[in-house]
Design an enzyme around this catalytic site. Structure first.
Site, PDB file in Angstrom:
ATOM      1  N   GLU A 160      -1.752  -1.539  -5.921  1.00  0.00           N
ATOM      2  CA  GLU A 160      -2.773  -0.426  -6.412  1.00  0.00           C
ATOM      3  C   GLU A 160      -2.266  -0.590  -7.743  1.00  0.00           C
ATOM      4  O   GLU A 160      -1.390   0.406  -7.780  1.00  0.00           O
ATOM      5  CB  GLU A 160      -3.212   0.457  -5.874  1.00  0.00           C
ATOM      6  N   ASP A 190      -2.605   1.729   7.145  1.00  0.00           N
ATOM      7  CA  ASP A 190      -2.078   1.726   5.946  1.00  0.00           C
ATOM      8  C   ASP A 190      -1.388   0.060   5.885  1.00  0.00           C
ATOM      9  O   ASP A 190      -1.455  -0.510   4.399  1.00  0.00           O
ATOM     10  CB  ASP A 190      -0.293   1.910   5.750  1.00  0.00           C
ATOM     11  N   ASP A 224       0.251  -0.576  -0.022  1.00  0.00           N
ATOM     12  CA  ASP A 224      -0.253  -0.109  -0.504  1.00  0.00           C
ATOM     13  C   ASP A 224       0.887   1.215  -0.274  1.00  0.00           C
ATOM     14  O   ASP A 224       2.134   1.611   0.858  1.00  0.00           O
ATOM     15  CB  ASP A 224      -0.945  -0.302   0.706  1.00  0.00           C
ATOM     16  N   CYS A 231     -11.869  -3.776   6.395  1.00  0.00           N
ATOM     17  CA  CYS A 231     -11.463  -4.262   7.218  1.00  0.00           C
ATOM     18  C   CYS A 231     -10.540  -5.584   6.797  1.00  0.00           C
ATOM     19  O   CYS A 231     -11.677  -6.158   6.249  1.00  0.00           O
ATOM     20  CB  CYS A 231     -12.968  -4.330   8.408  1.00  0.00           C
TER      21      CYS A 231
END
Length: 384
Positions: A284, A366, A200, A337
Site C-alpha cells: 500500500e 487484514d 497489508d 470484498c
C-alpha cells in the site's frame, strides 16, 4: 544500462590520535555551518530593506574562515566545503517549500547544528584520497590515514564516490561508503504463474499477506518503554555536568541504539527474504506520519518501521529484477470484498473481521486486504 548508487556502512576502529582528528573535523564542520548560518541571518537583518544590496552581498567562504580561525586548517578541506554546500541546500529547500515547488513535507528555516546530534561529516573521493582495502580491512580517510574495520562482507563492486564518517551517541564510529555502479536492467517477462504476494500493513502483526501469514514481529519500543522511562528518569535526576549524568545518558543512548539496531535487522532480513521468494510484491501507499497524527497512534506507528521496510523493498526489488507494485493510497483494500468485489463503506476500524453484506463472505480484515492488494497488482500488470 542504468547508473545506481549503493551504500555500505562499516564500523571503524580509529586510534586515539585518529579519533581526536575525526572529532576535530566533526566540530569544525559544525562550527563552519553555524557560523555561515549566523552570518546570513545577521546580513539579512541589516539589509532586508535594501533588496538589491542584499542580493549582491558576498558571504565569506570557508577559505576566509580558515584564515580567521587557523585551527580549521588541521582538518579535511573537502569536508568543510560540504558544510557550505549543505547550508546552501537547506536554504534552497526552505525557499522551495515556501513557493510550493518542493515535493513532500514542507521544510522549515535552517537550524543551527547541535553538538551530540547527528555528529558526522562527509568527503568525496578525489585523486585517491579515499581508499578501502577489503583484504587488510582498512579504509583511508583524508588527514586521518588508514583506519581499521572488521566487517567481513565481500568487497563492493563499482566506483567509490563519497564517504560519510559519523559518531553515535554511544561513542561508536562508522564510515558509510557510497559506490556508483552500472546496473543492467533486463526486461522482466510478465506472464501468468508469477509468484505474487500482497502485503497489508498491520500495527499488531507488521503485515498480513494474502494467505493470512505474518512475520514474527516484536514491538521493540513498546516492550522496552518501561526500561527507557526508568533510564530517562535516572539521567534527569543526576547533577548537570557530572560524570554520573554522562554515564546515565550513555546507558539511555545504548538502549535506544539497541532497539533501533534490532528493528533495522528485522526489516533488512524480512525484505531480503520476500524479494528472494517472490516475483511480484504488492504494498500500500501509506502516509504513516499522517496516520499517526490522525489516529493518535504515534508510538505504535513509529515503532513499526514500515516506511523503512517499504524503502528497502524498493531498492532490493530493483537490484533483483522483482516487480514492486504500490497501490494507490485511495484504493479501498480493507473495505472491498475479495470474493465479490463489493465495497463495504460501513466497515469501521474496530471491525477486525470483514463480513460482506452482499455475498456473506467472512474473512479476517487484514487477510482480505492482502488478497485485494494481490489482485490489484495482477490487474496493474495485465495478468488477470
Amino acid at each position: 544500462m542504468s547508473t545506481i548508487h549503493k551504500a555500505m556502512k562499516i564500523r571503524i576502529y580509529p586510534t586515539k590520535d585518529q579519533e581526536t582528528l575525526i572529532l576535530k573535523t566533526i566540530g569544525s564542520c559544525r562550527f563552519l555551518y553555524n557560523a555561515m548560518l549566523s552570518e546570513r541571518i545577521e546580513t539579512y537583518q541589516k539589509l532586508k530593506d535594501d533588496r538589491k544590496t542584499l542580493y549582491e552581498h558576498k558571504h565569506k567562504t570557508e577559505k576566509q574562515y580558515k584564515e580567521e580561525f587557523p585551527w580549521m586548517k588541521e582538518v579535511d578541506s573537502v569536508a568543510l566545503q560540504f558544510s557550505r554546500i549543505d547550508l546552501s541546500a537547506a536554504y534552497m529547500n526552505f525557499f522551495n517549500s515556501l513557493k510550493g515547488k518542493r515535493k513532500g513535507e514542507a521544510v522549515g528555516f535552517p537550524k543551527f547544528h547541535k553538538k551530540g546530534s547527528k555528529d558526522s561529516y562527509r568527503t568525496c573521493v578525489t585523486n585517491g584520497n579515499v581508499r578501502v582495502d577489503f583484504v587488510d580491512r582498512t579504509v583511508r580517510l583524508p588527514k586521518v590515514g588508514f583506519v581499521k574495520f572488521r566487517d567481513l562482507r565481500p568487497s563492493m563492486e563499482g566506483t567509490l564516490k563519497q564517504v560519510t564518517v559519523s559518531r553515535t551517541p554511544t561513542g561508536k564510529y562508522f564510515a558509510s561508503m557510497l559506490f556508483e555502479q552500472e546496473l543492467t536492467l533486463n526486461s522482466i517477462e510478465l506472464k501468468k504463474g508469477l509468484k505474487t504476494k500482497g502485503l497489508d500493513m498491520s500495527l499488531s502483526k507488521f503485515f498480513v499477506d494474502d494467505e493470512g501469514n505474518s512475520p514474527a514481529y516484536e514491538k521493540l519500543y513498546r516492550g522496552g518503554e518501561r526500561k527507557l522511562a526508568r533510564l530517562q528518569r535516572r539521567a534527569s535526576r543526576r547533577k548537570k555536568g557530572s560524570k554520573n549524568r554522562a554515564k546515565a545518558y550513555l546507558a539511555l543512548a545504548r538502549e535506544h541504539e539497541s532497539i533501533a539496531n534490532k528493528r533495522r535487522d528485522f526489516t533488512q532480513k524480512l525484505s531480503t527474504e520476500l524479494v528472494r521468494e517472490n516475483d511480484v510484491i504488492v504494498v500500500e501507499s501509506l502516509s504513516l506520519k499522517d496516520m499517526s497524527r490522525a489516529l493518535r497512534l504515534g508510538k505504535s506507528v513509529m515503532d513499526l518501521g514500515y516506511s523503512e521496510f517499504v524503502r528497502q523493498l524498493r531498492y532490493k526489488a530493483l537490484w533483483n529484477e522483482v516487480v514492486l507494485v504500490e497501490a494507490d493510497k485511495w484504493f479501498a483494500s480493507s473495505k472491498t470484498c475479495s470474493k465479490c468485489g463489493h465495497v463495504h463503506k460501513g466497515l469501521q476500524l474496530s471491525d477486525r473481521v470483514f463480513e460482506c453484506p452482499c455475498c456473506g463472505h467472512s474473512i479476517d480484515r487484514d487477510e482480505n486486504a492482502g488478497k485485494n492488494l494481490r489482485a490489484y497488482g495482477l490487474r496493474e500488470l495485465g495478468l488477470t
